[in-house]
Scaffold this motif. Structure first.
Motif, PDB file in Angstrom:
ATOM      1  N   TRP A 271       0.838  -1.190   0.000  1.00  0.00           N
ATOM      2  CA  TRP A 271       0.000   0.000   0.000  1.00  0.00           C
ATOM      3  C   TRP A 271       0.879   1.248   0.000  1.00  0.00           C
ATOM      4  O   TRP A 271       1.945   1.275   0.601  1.00  0.00           O
ATOM      5  CB  TRP A 271      -0.885   0.050   1.243  1.00  0.00           C
ATOM      6  N   GLN A 272       0.405   2.296  -0.650  1.00  0.00           N
ATOM      7  CA  GLN A 272       1.018   3.624  -0.594  1.00  0.00           C
ATOM      8  C   GLN A 272       0.107   4.464   0.288  1.00  0.00           C
ATOM      9  O   GLN A 272      -1.075   4.620  -0.018  1.00  0.00           O
ATOM     10  CB  GLN A 272       1.130   4.221  -2.004  1.00  0.00           C
ATOM     11  N   VAL A 273       0.625   4.966   1.406  1.00  0.00           N
ATOM     12  CA  VAL A 273      -0.189   5.721   2.360  1.00  0.00           C
ATOM     13  C   VAL A 273       0.134   7.203   2.219  1.00  0.00           C
ATOM     14  O   VAL A 273       1.278   7.616   2.399  1.00  0.00           O
ATOM     15  CB  VAL A 273       0.080   5.244   3.807  1.00  0.00           C
ATOM     16  N   ARG A 274      -0.891   7.991   1.876  1.00  0.00           N
ATOM     17  CA  ARG A 274      -0.756   9.455   1.782  1.00  0.00           C
ATOM     18  C   ARG A 274      -1.353  10.051   3.045  1.00  0.00           C
ATOM     19  O   ARG A 274      -2.544   9.931   3.281  1.00  0.00           O
ATOM     20  CB  ARG A 274      -1.480   9.983   0.552  1.00  0.00           C
ATOM     21  N   MET A 275      -0.502  10.688   3.842  1.00  0.00           N
ATOM     22  CA  MET A 275      -0.901  11.190   5.151  1.00  0.00           C
ATOM     23  C   MET A 275      -1.057  12.704   5.130  1.00  0.00           C
ATOM     24  O   MET A 275      -0.337  13.398   4.410  1.00  0.00           O
ATOM     25  CB  MET A 275       0.164  10.810   6.186  1.00  0.00           C
ATOM     26  N   ALA A 276      -1.994  13.198   5.941  1.00  0.00           N
ATOM     27  CA  ALA A 276      -2.208  14.635   6.104  1.00  0.00           C
ATOM     28  C   ALA A 276      -2.374  14.924   7.592  1.00  0.00           C
ATOM     29  O   ALA A 276      -3.192  14.295   8.257  1.00  0.00           O
ATOM     30  CB  ALA A 276      -3.436  15.086   5.332  1.00  0.00           C
ATOM     31  N   ILE A 277      -1.575  15.867   8.102  1.00  0.00           N
ATOM     32  CA  ILE A 277      -1.652  16.260   9.509  1.00  0.00           C
ATOM     33  C   ILE A 277      -1.942  17.756   9.554  1.00  0.00           C
ATOM     34  O   ILE A 277      -1.308  18.544   8.856  1.00  0.00           O
ATOM     35  CB  ILE A 277      -0.329  15.959  10.250  1.00  0.00           C
ATOM     36  N   ARG A 278      -2.925  18.122  10.371  1.00  0.00           N
ATOM     37  CA  ARG A 278      -3.289  19.527  10.543  1.00  0.00           C
ATOM     38  C   ARG A 278      -3.251  19.869  12.022  1.00  0.00           C
ATOM     39  O   ARG A 278      -3.724  19.114  12.859  1.00  0.00           O
ATOM     40  CB  ARG A 278      -4.673  19.809   9.996  1.00  0.00           C
ATOM     41  N   ALA A 279      -2.700  21.033  12.310  1.00  0.00           N
ATOM     42  CA  ALA A 279      -2.693  21.578  13.668  1.00  0.00           C
ATOM     43  C   ALA A 279      -2.862  23.083  13.527  1.00  0.00           C
ATOM     44  O   ALA A 279      -1.940  23.786  13.129  1.00  0.00           O
ATOM     45  CB  ALA A 279      -1.402  21.246  14.389  1.00  0.00           C
ATOM     46  N   GLY A 280      -4.076  23.565  13.825  1.00  0.00           N
ATOM     47  CA  GLY A 280      -4.372  24.987  13.630  1.00  0.00           C
ATOM     48  C   GLY A 280      -4.280  25.331  12.161  1.00  0.00           C
ATOM     49  O   GLY A 280      -4.911  24.703  11.319  1.00  0.00           O
ATOM     50  N   ASP A 281      -3.456  26.343  11.838  1.00  0.00           N
ATOM     51  CA  ASP A 281      -3.309  26.738  10.432  1.00  0.00           C
ATOM     52  C   ASP A 281      -2.095  26.080   9.768  1.00  0.00           C
ATOM     53  O   ASP A 281      -1.765  26.393   8.632  1.00  0.00           O
ATOM     54  CB  ASP A 281      -3.214  28.263  10.329  1.00  0.00           C
ATOM     55  N   GLN A 282      -1.460  25.166  10.471  1.00  0.00           N
ATOM     56  CA  GLN A 282      -0.317  24.458   9.905  1.00  0.00           C
ATOM     57  C   GLN A 282      -0.780  23.127   9.303  1.00  0.00           C
ATOM     58  O   GLN A 282      -1.616  22.437   9.876  1.00  0.00           O
ATOM     59  CB  GLN A 282       0.736  24.192  10.973  1.00  0.00           C
ATOM     60  N   ALA A 283      -0.199  22.798   8.163  1.00  0.00           N
ATOM     61  CA  ALA A 283      -0.557  21.548   7.490  1.00  0.00           C
ATOM     62  C   ALA A 283       0.705  20.853   7.008  1.00  0.00           C
ATOM     63  O   ALA A 283       1.633  21.497   6.520  1.00  0.00           O
ATOM     64  CB  ALA A 283      -1.484  21.831   6.315  1.00  0.00           C
ATOM     65  N   TRP A 284       0.708  19.542   7.155  1.00  0.00           N
ATOM     66  CA  TRP A 284       1.823  18.701   6.714  1.00  0.00           C
ATOM     67  C   TRP A 284       1.253  17.581   5.864  1.00  0.00           C
ATOM     68  O   TRP A 284       0.190  17.048   6.145  1.00  0.00           O
ATOM     69  CB  TRP A 284       2.545  18.118   7.941  1.00  0.00           C
ATOM     70  N   ALA A 285       1.984  17.199   4.834  1.00  0.00           N
ATOM     71  CA  ALA A 285       1.570  16.082   3.991  1.00  0.00           C
ATOM     72  C   ALA A 285       2.789  15.243   3.658  1.00  0.00           C
ATOM     73  O   ALA A 285       3.891  15.767   3.494  1.00  0.00           O
ATOM     74  CB  ALA A 285       0.904  16.582   2.715  1.00  0.00           C
ATOM     75  N   GLY A 286       2.568  13.951   3.580  1.00  0.00           N
ATOM     76  CA  GLY A 286       3.652  13.042   3.227  1.00  0.00           C
ATOM     77  C   GLY A 286       3.099  11.718   2.780  1.00  0.00           C
ATOM     78  O   GLY A 286       1.898  11.447   2.915  1.00  0.00           O
ATOM     79  N   GLU A 287       3.954  10.882   2.252  1.00  0.00           N
ATOM     80  CA  GLU A 287       3.520   9.550   1.842  1.00  0.00           C
ATOM     81  C   GLU A 287       4.642   8.567   2.072  1.00  0.00           C
ATOM     82  O   GLU A 287       5.815   8.926   2.101  1.00  0.00           O
ATOM     83  CB  GLU A 287       3.025   9.521   0.394  1.00  0.00           C
ATOM     84  N   ALA A 288       4.233   7.324   2.288  1.00  0.00           N
ATOM     85  CA  ALA A 288       5.184   6.237   2.521  1.00  0.00           C
ATOM     86  C   ALA A 288       4.533   4.929   2.095  1.00  0.00           C
ATOM     87  O   ALA A 288       3.313   4.819   2.015  1.00  0.00           O
ATOM     88  CB  ALA A 288       5.574   6.194   3.989  1.00  0.00           C
ATOM     89  N   GLU A 289       5.362   3.939   1.853  1.00  0.00           N
ATOM     90  CA  GLU A 289       4.872   2.625   1.457  1.00  0.00           C
ATOM     91  C   GLU A 289       4.892   1.691   2.657  1.00  0.00           C
ATOM     92  O   GLU A 289       5.816   1.725   3.453  1.00  0.00           O
ATOM     93  CB  GLU A 289       5.752   2.054   0.350  1.00  0.00           C
ATOM     94  N   ILE A 290       3.824   0.901   2.778  1.00  0.00           N
ATOM     95  CA  ILE A 290       3.828  -0.163   3.771  1.00  0.00           C
ATOM     96  C   ILE A 290       3.520  -1.468   3.057  1.00  0.00           C
ATOM     97  O   ILE A 290       2.862  -1.485   2.029  1.00  0.00           O
ATOM     98  CB  ILE A 290       2.811   0.084   4.921  1.00  0.00           C
TER      99      ILE A 290
END
Length: 151
Positions: free
Chosen positions: A131-150
């Motif tokens: 699987w390819q996992v596309r992650m999104a993390i939000r904290a207030g007005d900050q946003a992070w995105a990344g992806e990794a394979e499992i």
């Protein structure tokens, strides 16, 4: 003039030549069929519009990297995904989409609940496989995105 038994003739050479090309063509056709049937690529409604957004995507990626947050997913024995985070604020929310990188499209949205110690556990299990996992993390007005394979 008669031909001796066991003599290599022009017919033998022609048969080898034709047989060799037949094998190469058969393998090429098989590989092309498998490639076309299994690779879905990145699908966009309009490639021109997507190209206009490219610089914005790069800017978001650089802003995401500047936050210094890290997230590493792995699968537990029960199939649920655990994401271990580093430097992510406690009030953050995390979501992800798991996609099959090859073969039939099988996208699975995942919601996560905090499990303490920077760990997050998914609401559902993933089927076995890659699987390819596309992650999104939000904290207030900050946003992070990344992806990794499992696997």
């Amino acid at each position: 003039m008669t031909s001796k038994s066991g003599t290599f003739t022009g017919r033998h050479m022609a048969a080898i030549f034709v047989g060799g090309f037949a094998v190469v063509i058969a393998v090429n056709l098989f590989m092309a069929t498998r490639a076309i049937g299994s690779f879905h690529g990145t699908v966009v409604d309009n490639s021109y519009v997507a190209s206009q957004k490219y610089n914005g995507w790069i800017a978001k990626a650089e802003a995401s990297k500047a936050l210094g947050w890290q997230a590493v997913p792995h699968r537990r024995a029960d199939g649920r995904v655990v994401i271990e985070t580093l430097m992510v604020p406690a009030e953050a929310t995390l979501s992800a989409t798991a996609e099959r990188p090859l073969g039939t499209r099988d996208d699975t949205p995942l919601a996560f609940a905090p499990a303490g110690g920077g760990r997050w556990v998914s609401d559902k299990a993933l089927a076995p496989g890659r699987w390819q996992v596309r992650m999104a993390i939000r904290a207030g007005d900050q946003a992070w995105a990344g992806e990794a394979e499992i696997r």
